[in-house]
Design an enzyme around this catalytic site. Sequence first.
Site, PDB file in Angstrom:
ATOM      1  N   GLU A  78       0.830  -1.202   0.000  1.00 28.16           N
ATOM      2  CA  GLU A  78       0.000   0.000   0.000  1.00 28.16           C
ATOM      3  C   GLU A  78       0.870   1.260   0.000  1.00 28.16           C
ATOM      4  OE1 GLU A  78      -3.134   0.106  -0.386  1.00 28.16           O
ATOM      5  OE2 GLU A  78      -3.670  -2.013  -0.066  1.00 28.16           O
ATOM      6  N   CYS A 141      -7.523  -2.628   8.302  1.00 25.89           N
ATOM      7  CA  CYS A 141      -6.197  -2.584   7.676  1.00 25.89           C
ATOM      8  C   CYS A 141      -5.688  -1.154   7.575  1.00 25.89           C
ATOM      9  CB  CYS A 141      -6.246  -3.221   6.279  1.00 25.89           C
ATOM     10  SG  CYS A 141      -6.617  -4.980   6.293  1.00 25.89           S
ATOM     11  N   HIS A 165      -1.323  -5.788   1.325  1.00 26.96           N
ATOM     12  CA  HIS A 165      -2.517  -6.616   1.194  1.00 26.96           C
ATOM     13  C   HIS A 165      -2.213  -7.833   0.330  1.00 26.96           C
ATOM     14  CE1 HIS A 165      -5.548  -3.463   2.560  1.00 26.96           C
ATOM     15  NE2 HIS A 165      -5.967  -4.580   3.131  1.00 26.96           N
TER      16      HIS A 165
END
Length: 199
Positions: A78, A141, A165
């Site tokens: 991310e 998350c 992820h």
Amino acid sequence: MKILVTGFDPFGGEKVNPAWEAVSRLPEQLGEHQLIRMMVPTSFERAPQMILEKAALCRPDYVISIGQAAGRTAITPERIAINMMSASIADNDGDMPQEQKIESDGPDGYFSLLPVLKMVHAIEAAGLPGKISNTAGTFVCNRVMYSLLHACHTCFPGMKSGFIHVPCIPEQRVAHPEWFALPVEEITKGLAAAITAIE
């Protein structure tokens, strides 16, 4: 280098979470990196608190949190976390915040302190699908990613953190045949490649 790697427990009615399944299979030593593996609850409040308590004890150089993203077709580091919690389902404590800031006086977002592009290249070099993601969502998350980066910038000088992820694993497709899945061994291999991209 000491790296704390976390993975979530199952949530949303699932019996497994590929994040922890993969993290638990990582070795304790990966090249020059010492890995400390930790399972955390899918909880808006408890997950970041537990990770930061562990970080205060073991003082890692990096904290890398791993989470499940159903429907994704690649292992996705991310790029950014946003200052927002807005859940479409309840977490494992029954909490379901809507349009709530994580830090009332915090910035709108924090960029990952991981070498995300280098990680993607390492994942691809290992023969696995990798891609940068520009949204960690607004569920637990993202809460964990934002809270840890906030801590890195405010009270844990020298520590770096970020989030990756991962797709689902084949056993989850029994209930969700439309989901893309990777074997847990391949997810573990991809995570190991991403971690070794850290220098």
